[in-house]
Design a protein around this motif. Structure first.
Motif, short mmCIF file in Angstrom:
data_model
loop_
_atom_site.label_atom_id
_atom_site.label_comp_id
_atom_site.label_asym_id
_atom_site.label_seq_id
_atom_site.Cartn_x
_atom_site.Cartn_y
_atom_site.Cartn_z
N LEU A 97 0.72 -1.42 0.07
CA LEU A 97 -0.05 0.00 0.04
C LEU A 97 0.87 1.27 -0.02
O LEU A 97 0.52 2.38 -0.70
N TRP A 98 1.83 1.05 0.75
CA TRP A 98 2.77 2.27 0.76
C TRP A 98 3.43 2.54 -0.60
O TRP A 98 3.44 3.59 -1.07
N LEU A 147 -6.16 2.68 10.34
CA LEU A 147 -5.73 3.83 11.22
C LEU A 147 -4.13 3.04 11.86
O LEU A 147 -4.23 1.83 12.26
N GLY A 148 -3.50 3.88 12.41
CA GLY A 148 -2.30 3.60 13.18
C GLY A 148 -1.14 3.05 12.60
O GLY A 148 -0.47 2.39 13.09
N GLN A 149 -1.09 3.21 11.01
CA GLN A 149 -0.20 2.87 10.32
C GLN A 149 0.60 3.71 9.83
O GLN A 149 1.51 3.60 8.72
N GLU A 187 -5.67 -0.72 20.86
CA GLU A 187 -4.21 -0.50 20.63
C GLU A 187 -4.40 0.89 19.82
O GLU A 187 -3.56 1.85 20.11
N VAL A 188 -5.41 1.21 18.98
CA VAL A 188 -5.28 2.20 17.85
C VAL A 188 -6.12 3.40 18.39
O VAL A 188 -5.87 4.63 18.14
N HIS A 189 -7.35 2.79 19.20
CA HIS A 189 -8.25 3.83 19.50
C HIS A 189 -8.74 4.78 18.13
O HIS A 189 -8.71 6.01 18.03
N PRO A 190 -9.31 4.19 17.28
CA PRO A 190 -9.74 4.77 16.01
C PRO A 190 -10.85 5.86 16.49
O PRO A 190 -10.60 6.68 15.37
N GLU A 191 -11.66 5.75 17.29
CA GLU A 191 -12.73 6.92 17.38
C GLU A 191 -11.89 8.09 17.78
O GLU A 191 -12.27 9.12 17.39
N GLU A 192 -10.74 8.09 18.16
CA GLU A 192 -9.98 9.05 18.71
C GLU A 192 -9.12 9.63 17.73
O GLU A 192 -8.73 10.82 17.43
N SER A 193 -8.57 8.55 16.77
CA SER A 193 -7.65 8.89 15.84
C SER A 193 -8.04 9.41 14.50
O SER A 193 -7.56 10.15 13.76
N ALA A 194 -9.53 8.94 14.11
CA ALA A 194 -9.93 9.60 12.98
C ALA A 194 -10.29 10.85 12.92
O ALA A 194 -10.76 11.47 14.07
#
Length: 213
Positions: A97-98, A147-149, A187-194
């Motif tokens: 993907l990168w 997310l988190g990547q 680990e990622v907390h997507p609700e906070e990261s997005a």
């Protein structure tokens, strides 16, 4: 986080307007947008709506599915067919993907992105032709665990399901993935990261956090 009820139509229009007004964080002439969510949340559906709305605004859009960048079965299934940690860590080819999505859209890049790399049905390379995005174009990448990547998204939307809704809407033969999504939350907390959160427990009645300023 406070969420307000909204229709999919209004949500799509508001997100499309926000994306259309964005400039890339790194000065790139292309935008990179994520629609993140478990398969049960159908992130591809929202990505499809957004792609159509943005094209009506005159934007060149390439919609990419993260499932087109799975790793070969010999690597994905090394620890068995139903290992949630392998699903989390090993199933998606993030290096590809990168290489094929993000690097071409960096400042000074070619704008040539690969639609997909691997067909999980045949377990062979897809050999798809590259797509060249003109300046001002954008990629909409949809799928789980995005997310988190450190992917350089200019805007990210996370489709949130409660654990009960996720379990209810995940097919029986895929429920072995549920611990992977619990780990993602922890680990990622997507609700906070997005940048944008969309609660989709009831697919007929979404609620969202609002468009970012």
């Amino acid at each position: 986080m406070r969420l307000e009820a909204i229709t999919w139509e209004r949500l799509t229009d508001a997100l499309a307007a926000r994306i259309d007004a964005l400039t890339a964080h790194d000065g790139s002439p292309w935008l990179r947008v994520a629609v993140d969510g478990a398969p049960a949340a159908a992130p591809g559906d929202l990505a499809g709506r957004l792609a159509e709305a943005l094209r009506l605004r005159g934007r060149a859009v390439h919609k990419a599915d993260a499932h087109g960048f799975l790793r070969p079965a010999s690597l994905r299934l090394e620890y068995g067919r139903e290992d949630p940690d392998a699903y989390y860590d090993e199933w998606f080819d993030r290096r590809a993907l990168w290489r094929e999505i993000f690097q071409p859209l960096e400042p000074g890049g070619t704008g040539r992105v690969l639609p997909d790399l691997w067909d999980p049905e045949t377990d062979r390379a897809t050999r798809s032709a590259y797509v060249e995005l003109p300046p001002g174009g954008l990629v909409l990448l949809h799928g789980p665990l995005l997310l988190g990547q450190w992917f350089p998204f200019d805007l990210s939307a996370h489709l949130k399901l409660s654990p009960a809704a996720l379990a209810r809407r995940t097919p029986e033969d895929q429920r072995w993935t549920l611990p992977a999504f619990a780990r993602y939350e922890a680990e990622v907390h997507p609700e906070e990261s997005a940048d944008v959160v969309v609660r989709a427990d009831d697919p007929r009645r979404p609620a969202w956090s609002g468009a970012p300023g």
